[in-house]
Scaffold this motif. Structure first.
Motif, mmCIF file in Angstrom:
data_model
loop_
_atom_site.group_PDB
_atom_site.id
_atom_site.type_symbol
_atom_site.label_atom_id
_atom_site.label_comp_id
_atom_site.label_asym_id
_atom_site.label_seq_id
_atom_site.Cartn_x
_atom_site.Cartn_y
_atom_site.Cartn_z
ATOM 1 N N GLY A 5 0.813 -1.209 0.000
ATOM 2 C CA GLY A 5 0.000 0.000 0.000
ATOM 3 C C GLY A 5 0.843 1.255 0.000
ATOM 4 N N VAL A 6 0.158 2.390 0.063
ATOM 5 C CA VAL A 6 0.820 3.687 0.104
ATOM 6 C C VAL A 6 1.150 3.987 1.569
ATOM 7 C CG1 VAL A 6 0.617 6.144 -0.452
ATOM 8 C CG2 VAL A 6 -0.561 4.438 -1.876
ATOM 9 N N PRO A 7 2.420 4.250 1.886
ATOM 10 C CA PRO A 7 2.776 4.537 3.283
ATOM 11 C C PRO A 7 2.045 5.783 3.789
ATOM 12 C CG PRO A 7 4.749 4.197 1.938
ATOM 13 C CD PRO A 7 3.592 4.273 0.993
ATOM 14 N N GLU A 8 1.630 5.740 5.036
ATOM 15 C CA GLU A 8 0.933 6.878 5.624
ATOM 16 C C GLU A 8 1.808 8.132 5.557
ATOM 17 O OE1 GLU A 8 -1.225 8.249 9.798
ATOM 18 O OE2 GLU A 8 -0.200 6.312 9.682
ATOM 19 N N GLY A 9 1.234 9.217 5.073
ATOM 20 C CA GLY A 9 1.958 10.488 4.977
ATOM 21 C C GLY A 9 2.735 10.677 3.691
ATOM 22 N N ALA A 10 2.925 9.597 2.913
ATOM 23 C CA ALA A 10 3.633 9.738 1.633
ATOM 24 C C ALA A 10 2.806 10.613 0.694
ATOM 25 C CB ALA A 10 3.863 8.366 1.004
ATOM 26 N N GLU A 11 3.481 11.322 -0.188
ATOM 27 C CA GLU A 11 2.763 12.251 -1.062
ATOM 28 C C GLU A 11 2.080 11.548 -2.221
ATOM 29 O OE1 GLU A 11 4.236 15.489 -4.132
ATOM 30 O OE2 GLU A 11 4.248 16.310 -2.103
ATOM 31 N N ILE A 12 0.784 11.826 -2.366
ATOM 32 C CA ILE A 12 0.027 11.383 -3.528
ATOM 33 C C ILE A 12 -0.010 12.564 -4.485
ATOM 34 C CG2 ILE A 12 -2.205 10.582 -4.363
ATOM 35 C CD1 ILE A 12 -2.776 9.553 -1.525
ATOM 36 N N ALA A 13 0.568 12.405 -5.667
ATOM 37 C CA ALA A 13 0.590 13.475 -6.664
ATOM 38 C C ALA A 13 -0.654 13.376 -7.531
ATOM 39 C CB ALA A 13 1.852 13.377 -7.512
ATOM 40 N N VAL A 14 -1.404 14.456 -7.607
ATOM 41 C CA VAL A 14 -2.661 14.476 -8.358
ATOM 42 C C VAL A 14 -2.583 15.574 -9.416
ATOM 43 C CG1 VAL A 14 -5.167 14.698 -8.225
ATOM 44 C CG2 VAL A 14 -3.905 13.698 -6.300
ATOM 45 N N ASP A 15 -2.601 15.170 -10.687
ATOM 46 C CA ASP A 15 -2.652 16.110 -11.802
ATOM 47 C C ASP A 15 -4.119 16.208 -12.204
ATOM 48 O OD1 ASP A 15 -2.124 17.722 -13.925
ATOM 49 O OD2 ASP A 15 -1.000 16.253 -15.083
ATOM 50 N N LEU A 16 -4.798 17.242 -11.737
ATOM 51 C CA LEU A 16 -6.255 17.332 -11.763
ATOM 52 C C LEU A 16 -6.768 18.268 -12.847
ATOM 53 C CD1 LEU A 16 -8.990 16.720 -10.293
ATOM 54 C CD2 LEU A 16 -8.459 18.667 -8.807
ATOM 55 N N ARG A 17 -7.861 17.845 -13.479
ATOM 56 C CA ARG A 17 -8.569 18.679 -14.449
ATOM 57 C C ARG A 17 -10.042 18.712 -14.051
ATOM 58 N NH1 ARG A 17 -8.256 18.607 -20.921
ATOM 59 N NH2 ARG A 17 -10.327 19.378 -21.382
ATOM 60 N N LEU A 18 -10.570 19.895 -13.840
ATOM 61 C CA LEU A 18 -11.966 20.082 -13.447
ATOM 62 C C LEU A 18 -12.699 20.789 -14.582
ATOM 63 C CD1 LEU A 18 -11.258 21.338 -9.833
ATOM 64 C CD2 LEU A 18 -12.330 19.161 -10.407
ATOM 65 N N GLU A 19 -13.812 20.191 -15.017
ATOM 66 C CA GLU A 19 -14.603 20.769 -16.105
ATOM 67 C C GLU A 19 -16.044 20.932 -15.670
ATOM 68 O OE1 GLU A 19 -13.671 19.025 -20.167
ATOM 69 O OE2 GLU A 19 -12.845 17.498 -18.831
ATOM 70 N N SER A 20 -16.619 22.073 -16.005
ATOM 71 C CA SER A 20 -18.030 22.299 -15.738
ATOM 72 C C SER A 20 -18.836 21.746 -16.905
ATOM 73 C CB SER A 20 -18.301 23.794 -15.573
ATOM 74 O OG SER A 20 -19.667 24.012 -15.305
ATOM 75 N N VAL A 21 -19.769 20.844 -16.607
ATOM 76 C CA VAL A 21 -20.654 20.271 -17.615
ATOM 77 C C VAL A 21 -22.095 20.545 -17.182
ATOM 78 C CG1 VAL A 21 -19.018 18.503 -18.365
ATOM 79 C CG2 VAL A 21 -20.597 17.992 -16.504
ATOM 80 N N VAL A 22 -23.042 20.261 -18.044
ATOM 81 C CA VAL A 22 -24.442 20.562 -17.752
ATOM 82 C C VAL A 22 -24.897 19.864 -16.472
ATOM 83 C CG1 VAL A 22 -26.813 20.331 -18.577
ATOM 84 C CG2 VAL A 22 -24.995 20.994 -20.165
ATOM 85 N N GLU A 23 -24.470 18.595 -16.276
ATOM 86 C CA GLU A 23 -24.931 17.811 -15.121
ATOM 87 C C GLU A 23 -24.210 18.145 -13.821
ATOM 88 O OE1 GLU A 23 -23.747 16.490 -17.912
ATOM 89 O OE2 GLU A 23 -25.486 15.592 -18.919
ATOM 90 N N GLY A 24 -23.025 18.766 -13.904
ATOM 91 C CA GLY A 24 -22.268 19.041 -12.687
ATOM 92 C C GLY A 24 -20.829 19.399 -13.001
ATOM 93 N N VAL A 25 -19.912 18.897 -12.174
ATOM 94 C CA VAL A 25 -18.482 19.145 -12.352
ATOM 95 C C VAL A 25 -17.797 17.807 -12.584
ATOM 96 C CG1 VAL A 25 -16.372 20.030 -11.297
ATOM 97 C CG2 VAL A 25 -18.547 21.207 -10.901
#
Length: 195
Positions: A40-60
């Protein structure tokens, strides 16, 4: 939703604005239980998230590439394994009432929603990482494991490592014949001439 959680991202600039988009890079410390029994992922280790958020008719709509370090044990030789997981996450945070769900469908997935102009990515990221974890990780594909008789690591012991193993069903017989052959050990010709 705990707005102090590092998994919570504000989307006030995207709510009800179809076509709007934002990208963001996050470094999130891993929670304690992001693992299965062996890796598993060690507690406190960094999770890198390359995030893209888009607004669509139904939500995000949130899409992300998630990378995190893994530490665990080889299931064959118990050596420490250090690896990395790289998974994709896609989650639609739908506005209330935007998606109709049959109330009698007991197997329908719960629909995530934005809350106070924020979205919580934790469950989506957790599910993606945990489902990608190997159930039987190995230090290498051809790991030979441990010797069942003495526990020696067979990867280091080499092909000459072996034991004389007697089937338990024949052990008493082998022991009896072993004692008999010691008692009737042949004598040398010199011993016969002395008699």
């Amino acid at each position: 939703m705990d707005t102090r959680s590092p998994f919570v991202v504000g989307v006030h600039d995207l709510v009800r604005r179809p076509g709007a988009m934002r990208v963001k890079e996050l470094g999130i410390p891993a929670p304690a239980d992001l693992r299965n029994e062996v890796i598993g992922v060690p507690e406190g280790a960094e999770i890198a998230v390359d995030l893209r958020l888009e607004s669509v008719v139904e939500g995000v709509l949130a899409t992300a590439q998630v990378t995190a370090p893994l530490v665990g044990e080889c299931v064959r030789c118990l050596a420490t394994i250090e690896d990395e997981t790289d998974v994709e996450v896609t989650e639609l945070f739908a506005y209330p009432g935007a998606i109709q769900v049959d109330p009698e469908d007991t197997e329908a997935e719960e629909i995530a929603e934005p809350h106070e102009d924020a979205v919580d990515l934790e469950q989506a990221i957790r599910d993606a990482i945990v489902l990608d974890l190997p159930f039987q990780p190995r230090c290498r594909p051809d790991c030979a494991g441990l010797c069942p008789q003495c526990g020696t690591d067979l990867n280091a012991a080499g092909p000459e490592h072996s034991h004389d193993v007697v089937d338990a069903r024949w052990a008493a017989l082998v022991e009896a014949f072993g004692e008999a052959s010691a008692e009737t050990k042949p004598t040398t010709s010199g011993e016969e001439s002395d008699r």
